[in-house]
Design a protein around this motif. Structure first.
Motif, PDB file in Angstrom:
ATOM      1  N   GLU A 323       0.836  -1.205   0.000  1.00  0.00           N
ATOM      2  CA  GLU A 323       0.000   0.000   0.000  1.00  0.00           C
ATOM      3  C   GLU A 323       0.870   1.255   0.000  1.00  0.00           C
ATOM      4  N   ILE A 324       1.988   1.199   0.718  1.00  0.00           N
ATOM      5  CA  ILE A 324       2.870   2.368   0.798  1.00  0.00           C
ATOM      6  C   ILE A 324       3.413   2.731  -0.583  1.00  0.00           C
ATOM      7  N   VAL A 325       3.884   1.720  -1.327  1.00  0.00           N
ATOM      8  CA  VAL A 325       4.441   2.016  -2.650  1.00  0.00           C
ATOM      9  C   VAL A 325       3.362   2.597  -3.561  1.00  0.00           C
ATOM     10  N   GLY A 326       2.111   2.210  -3.330  1.00  0.00           N
ATOM     11  CA  GLY A 326       1.013   2.741  -4.134  1.00  0.00           C
ATOM     12  C   GLY A 326       0.704   4.195  -3.848  1.00  0.00           C
ATOM     13  N   LEU A 349       1.865  -6.850  -6.595  1.00  0.00           N
ATOM     14  CA  LEU A 349       1.522  -6.976  -8.011  1.00  0.00           C
ATOM     15  C   LEU A 349       0.128  -6.419  -8.289  1.00  0.00           C
ATOM     16  N   ARG A 350      -0.805  -6.638  -7.357  1.00  0.00           N
ATOM     17  CA  ARG A 350      -2.151  -6.051  -7.531  1.00  0.00           C
ATOM     18  C   ARG A 350      -2.074  -4.529  -7.533  1.00  0.00           C
ATOM     19  N   THR A 351      -1.300  -3.962  -6.599  1.00  0.00           N
ATOM     20  CA  THR A 351      -1.151  -2.504  -6.539  1.00  0.00           C
ATOM     21  C   THR A 351      -0.562  -1.962  -7.828  1.00  0.00           C
ATOM     22  N   LEU A 352       0.474  -2.624  -8.340  1.00  0.00           N
ATOM     23  CA  LEU A 352       1.126  -2.147  -9.553  1.00  0.00           C
ATOM     24  C   LEU A 352       0.198  -2.267 -10.762  1.00  0.00           C
TER      25      LEU A 352
END
Length: 370
Positions: A323-326, A349-352
């Motif tokens: 979540e943070i990278v998102g 992978l879902r976030t990306l």
């Protein structure tokens, strides 16, 4: 989907809910017909029982696209030399697999299904044997002496060893490791450094509850001990032709290959920004954060964001690293490297995907003893 792929996936549904029984029958058939093969396997078969069958099934089901997986299968064949696997063993394993599938599929098993599995298995066996034969100049495994053993947290250790013979690898790759405490039981760990002139290799290991190898590496192995290393594998390596900036996402000891990639970048990088997101449960599990921060202070192209998911008092970000990278970005024009637990990698992978990062720009590994 090719006709072969359809038949493989369709037939697997006939036994999918009986995987444990299929695995038990598979090993029983193999060892009953060829008792000498039992010596190739560890005494503790609990994890191995499902692991080997799962690997075979996955490989066979991807055999409809052999070119895509050729490099992986050849590397797998090289790696299996450590088990003293010979060409004739592949036929024994294949026959046991087909008989197990046929037995538990029952009346719905057909000639077409059986032929599909024979063809698929033959394709992966051919590639693995090809890879093993091409590696004859190397030993089946490397003996390595443990030079340093440092506990970094309650269940994490950083181990430095040196192989007795040269072991060539690339930053981001991994090897399987065996200790004398659990003979013939191997687990995969990433090298945590780029290749060095002195040949030494670092591993970051977390002792898991049911992890026979990881617990031995963290709690029992000492400097002076000998361990064995399998052939290097993995494609989570730098594309040296790319000029895109890089984002690395690491969970726990999944930091190891990320740190190796950073070390490689310190030797040659002049133009690419590198953003590292390092996540853990609490500050104790951010076991190598000080080193990352020192690297970031030394190299202006490197930035580090640390996050804890279960430690609200810890400095830095709070929440799951996926979540943070998102919450940063945009990242559509970056190359990504993701390493950590299977759950962490899936979430990232879902976030990306939601951020519309092209899948072809994402390389990832999952690590752990389960």
């Amino acid at each position: 989907m090719s006709n072969l792929s359809r038949l493989l996936k369709e037939s697997w549904t006939l036994v999918e809910e009986q995987q444990d029984k299929v695995a038990g029958y598979f090993y029983a058939r193999m060892f009953l017909d060829n008792p000498q093969l039992r010596d190739l396997f560890p005494v503790q078969m609990d994890v191995q029982r499902s692991r080997l069958l799962g690997a075979i099934v996955t490989a066979v089901q991807t055999s409809g696209d052999p070119d895509r997986f050729a490099d992986y299968l050849q590397a797998l064949g090289r790696d299996h030399r450590k088990f003293h696997v010979e060409a004739q063993h592949y036929d024994i394993v294949g026959n046991a697999l087909i008989e197990a599938l046929r037995t538990f599929a029952g009346d719905e098993w057909s000639y077409e299904y059986e032929q599909a599995w024979r063809d698929g298995y033959a394709a992966i066996a051919h590639k693995m044997i090809e890879g093993a034969d091409a590696d004859n100049a190397n030993p089946p495994y490397w003996h390595a002496e443990v030079l340093h053993h440092e506990r970094r947290s309650r269940d994490i250790a950083v181990i430095t060893c040196r192989p007795m013979q040269p072991l060539e690898f690339r930053a981001g790759q991994y090897v399987s490791v065996e200790t004398r405490y659990q003979p013939r039981l191997w687990r995969a760990y990433s090298m945590a450094n780029a290749p060095r002139k002195d040949g030494s290799i670092d591993f970051h290991v977390r002792a898991l509850g049911a992890g026979w190898v990881s617990s031995a590496l963290v709690r029992r192995v000492r400097p002076g001990d000998m361990i064995r290393l399998g052939a290097p594998m993995g494609s989570m390596t730098l594309d040296r032709r790319s000029t895109r900036d890089i984002v690395c996402v690491a969970g726990g000891t999944g930091l190891a290959p990320i740190k190796a990639l950073i070390e490689e970048m310190t030797r040659a990088n002049r133009t690419r920004w590198v953003h590292v997101f390092f996540g853990a449960r609490d500050r104790d599990d951010l076991y190598d954060l000080d080193c990352l921060n020192r690297l970031a202070a030394r190299y202006p192209w490197l930035s580090v964001v640390a996050a804890t998911s279960e430690d609200p008092e810890s400095p830095g970000e709070h929440g799951n690293i996926s979540e943070i990278v998102g919450s940063y970005g945009p990242w559509q024009e970056h190359d990504f490297f993701v390493s950590g637990s299977a759950a962490m990698v899936r979430a990232t992978l879902r976030t990306l995907a939601e951020m519309q990062v092209p899948a072809m720009r994402i390389k990832y590994d999952t690590f752990g003893d389960s």
